[in-house]
Design a protein around this motif. Structure first.
Motif, PDB file in Angstrom:
ATOM      1  N   LEU A 275      31.508  40.891  52.534  1.00  0.00           N
ATOM      2  CA  LEU A 275      31.236  41.612  51.297  1.00  0.00           C
ATOM      3  C   LEU A 275      32.163  42.808  51.144  1.00  0.00           C
ATOM      4  N   SER A 276      32.461  43.467  52.263  1.00  0.00           N
ATOM      5  CA  SER A 276      33.376  44.615  52.225  1.00  0.00           C
ATOM      6  C   SER A 276      34.767  44.188  51.765  1.00  0.00           C
ATOM      7  N   TYR A 277      35.208  43.031  52.241  1.00  0.00           N
ATOM      8  CA  TYR A 277      36.499  42.482  51.808  1.00  0.00           C
ATOM      9  C   TYR A 277      36.539  42.399  50.287  1.00  0.00           C
ATOM     10  N   ASP A 278      35.484  41.810  49.732  1.00  0.00           N
ATOM     11  CA  ASP A 278      35.471  41.563  48.299  1.00  0.00           C
ATOM     12  C   ASP A 278      35.388  42.864  47.506  1.00  0.00           C
ATOM     13  N   ILE A 279      34.605  43.815  47.991  1.00  0.00           N
ATOM     14  CA  ILE A 279      34.478  45.101  47.302  1.00  0.00           C
ATOM     15  C   ILE A 279      35.807  45.837  47.295  1.00  0.00           C
ATOM     16  N   VAL A 280      36.502  45.796  48.431  1.00  0.00           N
ATOM     17  CA  VAL A 280      37.777  46.505  48.558  1.00  0.00           C
ATOM     18  C   VAL A 280      38.842  45.907  47.646  1.00  0.00           C
ATOM     19  N   VAL A 281      38.887  44.579  47.576  1.00  0.00           N
ATOM     20  CA  VAL A 281      39.989  43.933  46.845  1.00  0.00           C
ATOM     21  C   VAL A 281      39.617  43.492  45.429  1.00  0.00           C
ATOM     22  N   CYS A 282      38.355  43.736  44.986  1.00  0.00           N
ATOM     23  CA  CYS A 282      37.928  43.198  43.691  1.00  0.00           C
ATOM     24  C   CYS A 282      38.741  43.761  42.528  1.00  0.00           C
ATOM     25  N   THR A 283      39.139  45.025  42.617  1.00  0.00           N
ATOM     26  CA  THR A 283      39.954  45.600  41.542  1.00  0.00           C
ATOM     27  C   THR A 283      41.305  44.897  41.472  1.00  0.00           C
ATOM     28  N   PHE A 284      41.913  44.701  42.644  1.00  0.00           N
ATOM     29  CA  PHE A 284      43.191  43.996  42.700  1.00  0.00           C
ATOM     30  C   PHE A 284      43.038  42.548  42.240  1.00  0.00           C
ATOM     31  N   SER A 285      41.964  41.866  42.696  1.00  0.00           N
ATOM     32  CA  SER A 285      41.789  40.452  42.372  1.00  0.00           C
ATOM     33  C   SER A 285      41.520  40.250  40.882  1.00  0.00           C
ATOM     34  N   SER A 286      40.836  41.206  40.238  1.00  0.00           N
ATOM     35  CA  SER A 286      40.596  41.089  38.798  1.00  0.00           C
ATOM     36  C   SER A 286      41.906  41.225  38.031  1.00  0.00           C
ATOM     37  N   LYS A 287      42.786  42.135  38.467  1.00  0.00           N
ATOM     38  CA  LYS A 287      44.096  42.287  37.836  1.00  0.00           C
ATOM     39  C   LYS A 287      44.943  41.033  38.054  1.00  0.00           C
ATOM     40  N   LEU A 288      44.850  40.480  39.265  1.00  0.00           N
ATOM     41  CA  LEU A 288      45.607  39.269  39.580  1.00  0.00           C
ATOM     42  C   LEU A 288      45.130  38.102  38.723  1.00  0.00           C
ATOM     43  N   ALA A 289      43.805  38.008  38.523  1.00  0.00           N
ATOM     44  CA  ALA A 289      43.250  36.941  37.696  1.00  0.00           C
ATOM     45  C   ALA A 289      43.769  37.044  36.263  1.00  0.00           C
ATOM     46  N   MET A 290      43.785  38.238  35.713  1.00  0.00           N
ATOM     47  CA  MET A 290      44.282  38.445  34.351  1.00  0.00           C
ATOM     48  C   MET A 290      45.773  38.123  34.260  1.00  0.00           C
ATOM     49  N   TYR A 291      46.522  38.483  35.296  1.00  0.00           N
ATOM     50  CA  TYR A 291      47.964  38.222  35.311  1.00  0.00           C
ATOM     51  C   TYR A 291      48.253  36.717  35.315  1.00  0.00           C
ATOM     52  N   ILE A 292      47.534  35.975  36.185  1.00  0.00           N
ATOM     53  CA  ILE A 292      47.767  34.536  36.287  1.00  0.00           C
ATOM     54  C   ILE A 292      47.339  33.830  35.000  1.00  0.00           C
ATOM     55  N   LYS A 293      46.259  34.302  34.386  1.00  0.00           N
ATOM     56  CA  LYS A 293      45.823  33.710  33.121  1.00  0.00           C
ATOM     57  C   LYS A 293      46.927  33.795  32.076  1.00  0.00           C
ATOM     58  N   ARG A 294      47.569  34.945  31.999  1.00  0.00           N
ATOM     59  CA  ARG A 294      48.643  35.108  31.024  1.00  0.00           C
ATOM     60  C   ARG A 294      49.890  34.314  31.441  1.00  0.00           C
ATOM     61  N   LEU A 295      50.170  34.301  32.727  1.00  0.00           N
ATOM     62  CA  LEU A 295      51.343  33.588  33.228  1.00  0.00           C
ATOM     63  C   LEU A 295      51.267  32.104  32.934  1.00  0.00           C
ATOM     64  N   GLU A 296      50.086  31.519  33.135  1.00  0.00           N
ATOM     65  CA  GLU A 296      49.919  30.081  32.982  1.00  0.00           C
ATOM     66  C   GLU A 296      49.164  29.692  31.715  1.00  0.00           C
ATOM     67  N   LYS A 297      48.853  30.693  30.895  1.00  0.00           N
ATOM     68  CA  LYS A 297      48.144  30.455  29.637  1.00  0.00           C
ATOM     69  C   LYS A 297      46.892  29.598  29.867  1.00  0.00           C
ATOM     70  N   THR A 298      46.143  29.972  30.868  1.00  0.00           N
ATOM     71  CA  THR A 298      44.962  29.207  31.262  1.00  0.00           C
ATOM     72  C   THR A 298      43.790  30.146  31.529  1.00  0.00           C
ATOM     73  N   ASP A 299      42.687  29.878  30.874  1.00  0.00           N
ATOM     74  CA  ASP A 299      41.460  30.655  31.078  1.00  0.00           C
ATOM     75  C   ASP A 299      40.282  29.727  30.794  1.00  0.00           C
ATOM     76  N   ILE A 300      39.946  28.891  31.781  1.00  0.00           N
ATOM     77  CA  ILE A 300      38.938  27.847  31.570  1.00  0.00           C
ATOM     78  C   ILE A 300      37.529  28.430  31.617  1.00  0.00           C
ATOM     79  N   VAL A 301      36.788  28.176  30.551  1.00  0.00           N
ATOM     80  CA  VAL A 301      35.369  28.536  30.499  1.00  0.00           C
ATOM     81  C   VAL A 301      34.584  27.236  30.614  1.00  0.00           C
ATOM     82  N   GLU A 302      33.686  27.186  31.577  1.00  0.00           N
ATOM     83  CA  GLU A 302      32.987  25.916  31.852  1.00  0.00           C
ATOM     84  C   GLU A 302      31.556  26.179  32.279  1.00  0.00           C
ATOM     85  N   LEU A 303      30.662  25.362  31.752  1.00  0.00           N
ATOM     86  CA  LEU A 303      29.266  25.394  32.178  1.00  0.00           C
ATOM     87  C   LEU A 303      29.043  24.255  33.159  1.00  0.00           C
TER      88      LEU A 303
END
Length: 331
Positions: A275-303
């Motif tokens: 859990l500590s890993y995720d808390i520490v890197v969550c800010t970075f990982s959220s930025k990375l997620a947004m970057y990759i979405k724009r890079l690959e024009k992919t943002d899948i929403v799925e139920l």
């Protein structure tokens, strides 16, 4: 001279059916735009009518009650280098964790209580980070394919090692067998890790996908708040998934090997580290997620489907997916 003796007379916008007639024979027909679009007689319509048919052929209802292109589920570009890198990292982390999971290390003590954790924890914790990124960007169905493939490939690697361990060694001692299958007890570790991995990763990906779906359904895409929502999804999913993974793995590997009290300490230590890993890197990982979405024009929403058969497998449930990529997503 343009040959266009087919003419559209009516369109059912709800069903996507096109009513048209032949201006020469006066005979008409009522056909789905998607079916008509695949036929050779498309050339017999005017350019304006062809564009109308193509438009309705590419539209269908979505889980949001709106319209989307049939091909919109696919990334809008063929660039998927991020997916390849993340999947490769996922596979390496999982297999290394299996090799080192049965080794307990001493992390010191707090208040006289000895802190113990599996050596693999410092590597395995990254699986939830990679898993969360893959789910947030590519959706539940793709990640289900990924972790099924990773688990099966790890099983193949284990079988290769087992086969090599049975070969006669030149000096009389096969160190593969001694280090991995006797001292390391990798077989038991792999079986338990395999189960905990499938259960925990399914729960983690399912939670992220559902939270993302309901968030987008209620609020839509709000760029100013999206990164905070990604962080919230990651933390909620990881806090639940890592606890389940820790309980299954620790009790499965160490039950009847070490005392129950030690197992509980290992569970809590492992959970806190993950859990500590995720808390520490969550800010970075959220930025990375947004970057990759724009890079690959992919943002899948799925139920995700509730069918038990969807825990593992390769089928993509395209009826429950939509690529909600927005050009407004920033890095």
């Amino acid at each position: 001279m343009e040959v266009s003796h087919y003419k559209i007379s009516n369109i059912d916008v709800n069903s996507g059916k096109v009513e048209f007639y032949d201006t020469l024979t006066k005979k008409g027909a009522f056909v789905l735009a998607s079916d008509l679009y695949q036929q050779d007689r498309m050339d017999l319509f005017s350019e304006a009518d062809q564009r109308i048919i193509a438009f309705y052929a590419g539209r269908q209802d979505t889980m949001f009650g709106k319209q989307r292109l049939v091909e919109q589920f696919k990334p809008k570009t063929t660039r998927q280098s991020s997916l390849i890198i993340l999947v490769a990292l996922y596979a390496v982390i999982f297999f290394v964790s299996n090799l080192t999971g049965s080794t307990l290390i001493n992390l010191g003590s707090i208040g006289g209580v000895l802190i113990i954790a599996p050596a693999a924890i410092f590597v395995y914790s990254l699986t939830f980070l990679v898993d969360s990124l893959l789910t947030e960007i590519y959706g539940f169905s793709i990640v289900r394919r990924v972790y099924t493939t990773v688990a099966l490939m790890s099983l193949f690697a284990l079988l290769c090692l087992y086969g090599l361990s049975k070969l006669p060694a030149h000096d009389g001692g096969n160190y593969i067998s001694e280090l991995l299958f006797i001292k390391g007890d990798i077989l038991r570790t792999f079986i338990i890790s395999f189960v905990s991995f499938l259960v925990a990763e399914y729960i983690n990906t399912s939670i992220i996908s559902r939270l993302k779906y309901y968030s987008r359904k209620k609020y839509g895409f709000e760029e100013a708040k999206e990164r905070k929502r990604i962080i919230a999804r990651f933390l909620i999913a990881t806090s639940i998934g890592t606890m389940i993974d820790s309980l299954i793995f620790c009790f499965g590997v160490f039950l009847f090997v070490v005392p129950i009290q030690t197992i509980l300490i290992v569970v809590m230590t492992q959970y806190v580290i993950k859990l500590s890993y995720d808390i520490v890197v969550c800010t970075f990982s959220s930025k990375l997620a947004m970057y990759i979405k724009r890079l690959e024009k992919t943002d899948i929403v799925e139920l995700p489907s509730n069918k038990i058969t969807n825990i593992v497998g390769f089928k993509i449930d395209s009826d429950r997916c939509v690529n909600a990529f927005s050009e407004q997503i920033s890095t």
